[in-house]
Scaffold this motif. Structure first.
Motif, PDB file in Angstrom:
ATOM      1  N   ARG A  94      48.842 147.781 -52.989  1.00  0.00           N
ATOM      2  CA  ARG A  94      47.679 148.246 -53.744  1.00  0.00           C
ATOM      3  C   ARG A  94      48.024 149.536 -54.470  1.00  0.00           C
ATOM      4  O   ARG A  94      48.499 150.497 -53.879  1.00  0.00           O
ATOM      5  N   HIS A 152      47.813 161.174 -56.066  1.00  0.00           N
ATOM      6  CA  HIS A 152      47.653 160.009 -55.201  1.00  0.00           C
ATOM      7  C   HIS A 152      48.709 160.110 -54.097  1.00  0.00           C
ATOM      8  O   HIS A 152      49.739 159.430 -54.149  1.00  0.00           O
ATOM      9  N   PRO A 188      46.745 152.782 -56.098  1.00  0.00           N
ATOM     10  CA  PRO A 188      45.516 153.578 -56.097  1.00  0.00           C
ATOM     11  C   PRO A 188      45.099 154.040 -57.492  1.00  0.00           C
ATOM     12  O   PRO A 188      43.942 154.382 -57.704  1.00  0.00           O
ATOM     13  N   ASP A 213      43.565 150.629 -58.678  1.00  0.00           N
ATOM     14  CA  ASP A 213      42.768 150.021 -57.605  1.00  0.00           C
ATOM     15  C   ASP A 213      42.896 148.498 -57.601  1.00  0.00           C
ATOM     16  O   ASP A 213      41.907 147.772 -57.551  1.00  0.00           O
TER      17      ASP A 213
END
Length: 178
Positions: free
Chosen positions: A143, A172, A145, A148
């Protein structure tokens, strides 16, 4: 073997621990771990000993533990090993080292990655382990970030990033699980 001396992977090898010959003679200390970080390939270690630096190929490494490295070589054979090349001495190229702003326990595993859409972020990249991602050689599916969503990601050489890109990746930070 004492409780505090356990076999470990090259990625967890502490710098400065003793390096011993096959007969148990102290040859020096681990100065660098040389590995192809993106491909998760252990190449060997650079040992700082009484005659300067020596590069020990992985085929000569018998055991890695939390307390010592034991080689398959005798003392005389170790003394004949070549000095490391400049590339093996560089801390930013093949050697597994970490960003200075991170804690010592996790630092060698935190890397900057780029997703397929170009997003940059930090993640834990532990060779041989991934709980939140699917491994595909030098890439992982995980995933992102930034976007998303699940993306293919790959490690980025920090030297190739601009200060703005490094700052964007730092927004992040890596989570606690790879």
């Amino acid at each position: 073997m004492a409780d505090e001396e356990r076999p470990i992977a090259y990625t967890a090898l502490p710098l400065g621990i003793p390096v011993l010959s096959a007969a148990g003679a102290r040859l020096g200390v681990v100065d660098r771990v040389v590995a192809d970080y993106e491909q998760d390939i252990f190449r060997g270690i650079v040992v700082r000993g009484r005659q300067g630096w020596r590069f020990v190929e992985r085929r000569h490494v018998d055991r890695l533990t939390t307390a010592r490295v034991v080689l398959t070589l005798e003392e005389a054979a170790f003394d004949r090993l070549p000095e490391p090349t400049p590339a093996q001495l560089e801390r930013d190229r093949e050697t597994v080292y970490a960003p200075a702003h991170l804690s010592a326990r996790r630092d060698r595993f935190v890397v900057v990655v780029r997703c397929a859409r170009g997003g940059l972020f930090e993640t834990l990249w532990v060779p041989g382990a991934s709980f939140r991602s699917l491994r595909l050689g030098p890439w992982r599916i995980m995933r992102c970030p930034v976007h998303d969503r699940v993306e293919v990601v790959h490690i980025v050489d920090p030297a190739s990033l601009t200060p703005q890109e490094r700052a964007a990746a730092a927004t992040h930070p890596a989570g606690p699980i790879p």
